[in-house]
Motif scaffolding. Structure first.
Motif, PDB file in Angstrom:
ATOM      1  N   THR A  87      15.225  12.175  -9.452  1.00 31.52           N
ATOM      2  CA  THR A  87      15.891  12.251  -8.134  1.00 31.52           C
ATOM      3  C   THR A  87      14.872  11.877  -6.869  1.00 31.52           C
ATOM      4  N   PHE A  88      15.031  11.345  -5.761  1.00 30.18           N
ATOM      5  CA  PHE A  88      14.175  10.948  -4.843  1.00 30.18           C
ATOM      6  C   PHE A  88      14.323  12.022  -3.608  1.00 30.18           C
ATOM      7  N   ALA A  89      13.223  11.890  -2.985  1.00 23.72           N
ATOM      8  CA  ALA A  89      13.044  12.541  -1.524  1.00 23.72           C
ATOM      9  C   ALA A  89      12.809  11.302  -0.560  1.00 23.72           C
ATOM     10  N   LEU A  90      13.211  11.522   0.498  1.00 26.16           N
ATOM     11  CA  LEU A  90      12.870  10.464   1.713  1.00 26.16           C
ATOM     12  C   LEU A  90      11.502  11.436   2.674  1.00 26.16           C
ATOM     13  N   LEU A  91      10.438  11.010   2.163  1.00 24.16           N
ATOM     14  CA  LEU A  91       9.210  11.575   2.672  1.00 24.16           C
ATOM     15  C   LEU A  91       8.892  10.808   4.135  1.00 24.16           C
ATOM     16  N   VAL A  92       8.495  11.703   5.168  1.00 23.79           N
ATOM     17  CA  VAL A  92       8.076  11.164   6.329  1.00 23.79           C
ATOM     18  C   VAL A  92       7.077  11.878   6.811  1.00 23.79           C
ATOM     19  N   ARG A  93       6.454  11.444   7.872  1.00 23.81           N
ATOM     20  CA  ARG A  93       5.348  12.032   8.655  1.00 23.81           C
ATOM     21  C   ARG A  93       5.699  13.308   9.447  1.00 23.81           C
ATOM     22  N   PRO A  94       5.238  14.431   9.491  1.00 27.76           N
ATOM     23  CA  PRO A  94       5.799  15.586  10.061  1.00 27.76           C
ATOM     24  C   PRO A  94       6.393  15.379  11.312  1.00 27.76           C
ATOM     25  N   GLY A  95       7.521  16.114  11.733  1.00 25.84           N
ATOM     26  CA  GLY A  95       8.320  15.512  13.007  1.00 25.84           C
ATOM     27  C   GLY A  95       9.399  14.433  13.138  1.00 25.84           C
ATOM     28  N   THR A  96       8.903  13.614  12.071  1.00 28.59           N
ATOM     29  CA  THR A  96      10.029  12.354  12.141  1.00 28.59           C
ATOM     30  C   THR A  96      11.270  12.693  11.900  1.00 28.59           C
ATOM     31  N   ARG A  97      12.254  12.069  12.784  1.00 29.45           N
ATOM     32  CA  ARG A  97      13.723  12.552  12.664  1.00 29.45           C
ATOM     33  C   ARG A  97      14.303  11.211  12.087  1.00 29.45           C
ATOM     34  N   LEU A  98      15.453  11.647  11.307  1.00 22.46           N
ATOM     35  CA  LEU A  98      16.089  10.427  10.447  1.00 22.46           C
ATOM     36  C   LEU A  98      16.677   9.077  11.489  1.00 22.46           C
ATOM     37  N   SER A  99      16.827   9.665  12.828  1.00 22.38           N
ATOM     38  CA  SER A  99      17.286   8.512  13.637  1.00 22.38           C
ATOM     39  C   SER A  99      16.042   7.723  13.819  1.00 22.38           C
ATOM     40  N   GLU A 100      14.719   8.009  13.547  1.00 23.81           N
ATOM     41  CA  GLU A 100      13.465   7.375  13.979  1.00 23.81           C
ATOM     42  C   GLU A 100      12.972   6.332  12.815  1.00 23.81           C
ATOM     43  N   VAL A 101      13.722   6.530  11.735  1.00 34.43           N
ATOM     44  CA  VAL A 101      13.316   5.896  10.420  1.00 34.43           C
ATOM     45  C   VAL A 101      13.916   4.478  10.625  1.00 34.43           C
ATOM     46  N   LYS A 102      13.048   3.464  10.716  1.00 30.12           N
ATOM     47  CA  LYS A 102      13.406   2.061  10.953  1.00 30.12           C
ATOM     48  C   LYS A 102      12.970   1.323   9.599  1.00 30.12           C
ATOM     49  N   THR A 103      11.935   1.841   9.126  1.00 33.85           N
ATOM     50  CA  THR A 103      11.356   1.019   7.638  1.00 33.85           C
ATOM     51  C   THR A 103      11.083   1.886   6.664  1.00 33.85           C
ATOM     52  N   VAL A 104      11.358   1.590   5.467  1.00 36.88           N
ATOM     53  CA  VAL A 104      11.387   2.257   4.304  1.00 36.88           C
ATOM     54  C   VAL A 104      10.411   1.683   3.136  1.00 36.88           C
ATOM     55  N   THR A 105       9.902   2.210   2.193  1.00 34.34           N
ATOM     56  CA  THR A 105       9.334   1.487   1.032  1.00 34.34           C
ATOM     57  C   THR A 105       9.358   2.507  -0.106  1.00 34.34           C
ATOM     58  N   ALA A 106       9.186   1.885  -1.206  1.00 34.04           N
ATOM     59  CA  ALA A 106       9.115   2.580  -2.414  1.00 34.04           C
ATOM     60  C   ALA A 106       8.885   1.335  -3.691  1.00 34.04           C
ATOM     61  N   HIS A 107       8.805   1.807  -4.830  1.00 32.50           N
ATOM     62  CA  HIS A 107       8.720   0.812  -5.647  1.00 32.50           C
ATOM     63  C   HIS A 107      10.021   0.305  -5.835  1.00 32.50           C
ATOM     64  N   PRO A 108      10.144  -1.232  -6.176  1.00 32.72           N
ATOM     65  CA  PRO A 108      11.282  -1.920  -6.452  1.00 32.72           C
ATOM     66  C   PRO A 108      12.440  -1.286  -7.385  1.00 32.72           C
ATOM     67  N   VAL A 126      14.743  -1.412   7.312  1.00 28.83           N
ATOM     68  CA  VAL A 126      13.996  -2.730   6.655  1.00 28.83           C
ATOM     69  C   VAL A 126      13.479  -1.823   5.519  1.00 28.83           C
ATOM     70  N   TRP A 127      13.667  -2.441   4.328  1.00 28.83           N
ATOM     71  CA  TRP A 127      13.109  -2.022   3.248  1.00 28.83           C
ATOM     72  C   TRP A 127      12.096  -3.008   2.709  1.00 28.83           C
ATOM     73  N   GLU A 128      10.630  -2.575   2.420  1.00 27.40           N
ATOM     74  CA  GLU A 128       9.613  -3.311   1.905  1.00 27.40           C
ATOM     75  C   GLU A 128       9.121  -2.549   0.692  1.00 27.40           C
ATOM     76  N   SER A 129       8.756  -3.521  -0.317  1.00 27.19           N
ATOM     77  CA  SER A 129       8.484  -2.732  -1.797  1.00 27.19           C
ATOM     78  C   SER A 129       6.917  -2.070  -1.684  1.00 27.19           C
ATOM     79  N   ALA A 130       6.668  -1.405  -2.485  1.00 24.12           N
ATOM     80  CA  ALA A 130       5.422  -0.926  -2.641  1.00 24.12           C
ATOM     81  C   ALA A 130       4.988  -0.860  -4.170  1.00 24.12           C
ATOM     82  N   ALA A 131       3.644  -0.615  -4.670  1.00 24.69           N
ATOM     83  CA  ALA A 131       3.180  -0.771  -5.885  1.00 24.69           C
ATOM     84  C   ALA A 131       3.755   0.314  -6.691  1.00 24.69           C
TER      85      ALA A 131
END
Length: 310
Positions: A87-108, A126-131
């Motif tokens: 199961t996944f968690a959506l990890l952000v820098r402290p203080g980030t709100r969901l409405s401020e999330v414009k780009t996400v990344t993870a393994h394909p 916008v989704w970008e793949s990570a290693a």
């Protein structure tokens, strides 16, 4: 050979969590690598005793990066497998709100497992793949992306916080990981085993795949994974990655492999190893003549005929 295991890193990946469930991991140095390829190459180069990498998930099937690496290059052998619920968690820098999330990344491989959640909660992201998922968390820490899908356990490692947890589109999703080393004699059969191979057809012809599968069916060997992968020799040229129930020392499995060796251009043996779910292999009924005892009896009858002992 150094007493170390390479794994898909960096620290904080699901791969590391799964690796640490192996008892022998406590006696090895665990070294993260930036990709599946580099982890497996470390084994080929003698820099690590074995590599631990993801190979299949229950949502999308085989992980093509790993399959392709096992198909090509110097042969490697699978020794063990581990199943891990994901199961996944959506990890952000402290203080980030969901409405401020414009780009996400993870393994394909993560994207198909969170696609519906994204569509519902972050439809314009916008989704970008990570290693790897943990590498995605590192990139968020560095400010490259707003959020990453990763294990909740990775938050503390990268100074992030979990904005959302328990994210998954499919209930009981699992990823299968394998411990891969240089070729060696398979471990003794346990009665709950799996055999992995890659096969290449001699030519493309009507019924070619049926002919390959017939080698398994007539001997009562059940398939657990069948995935085609391009050979790189042009459109329409494929090899097949196959997992089957049973161990190479089982007569019906061994005879299946011999049959494939006769009819295929090439067969690559990837190993026989214990199944992570410990489910014993079983002959599918009704299919008489496919037990190990019946194979042994038939071989003994042929030997007696050759000796004139009818």
């Amino acid at each position: 050979m150094p007493a170390s295991y390479a794994y898909l890193g960096p620290e904080g990946t699901f791969t590391e969590v799964a690796l640490r469930t192996l008892p022998e991991a406590a006696t090895r140095e665990l070294i993260p690598y930036v990709s599946v390829q580099s982890a497996l190459d470390a084994v080929r180069a003698g820099e690590a005793e074995a590599a631990f990498v993801p190979i299949e998930n229950s949502v999308e099937g085989g992980i093509t990066t790993t399959l392709d690496e096992l198909v090509a290059g110097a042969p490697l052998t699978i020794y063990r497998e581990v199943l891990l619920s994901i199961t996944f968690a959506l990890l952000v820098r402290p203080g980030t709100r969901l409405s401020e999330v414009k780009t996400v990344t993870a393994h394909p491989a993560a994207q198909p497992q969170v696609r519906n959640w994204l569509k519902k909660h972050l439809p314009d992201v916008v989704w970008e793949s990570a290693a790897s998922n943990a590498d995605g968390a590192r990139l968020v820490q560095e400010g490259r992306y707003d959020a990453a899908f990763a294990g909740e356990f990775a938050a503390a490692r990268y100074g992030l916080e979990a904005l959302e947890t328990g994210i998954h589109d499919a209930e009981n999703a699992q990823t299968r990981f394998v411990l891969v080393g240089r070729p060696a004699r398979p471990a003794a059969p346990t009665g709950a085993d799996k055999t992995s191979i890659v096969v290449w057809q001699r030519d493309d012809h009507p019924g070619g795949l049926r002919d390959l599968l017939g080698e398994f069916a007539t001997r009562g060997v059940n398939l657990m994974l069948l995935q085609s992968r391009p050979t790189g020799a042009g459109i329409g040229n494929y090899c097949f990655c196959i997992d089957a129930e049973g161990h190479i020392s089982d007569r019906r499995v061994a005879e299946t492999l011999m049959g494939l060796k006769r009819v295929c251009l090439q067969v690559r043996f990837l190993g026989s190893y214990p199944r992570a779910d410990a489910e014993p292999s079983a002959v599918r009924e009704p299919l008489p003549g496919t037990s190990d005892d019946e194979f042994a009896s038939a071989a003994d009858w042929v030997a007696r005929c050759q000796d004139g002992r009818f």
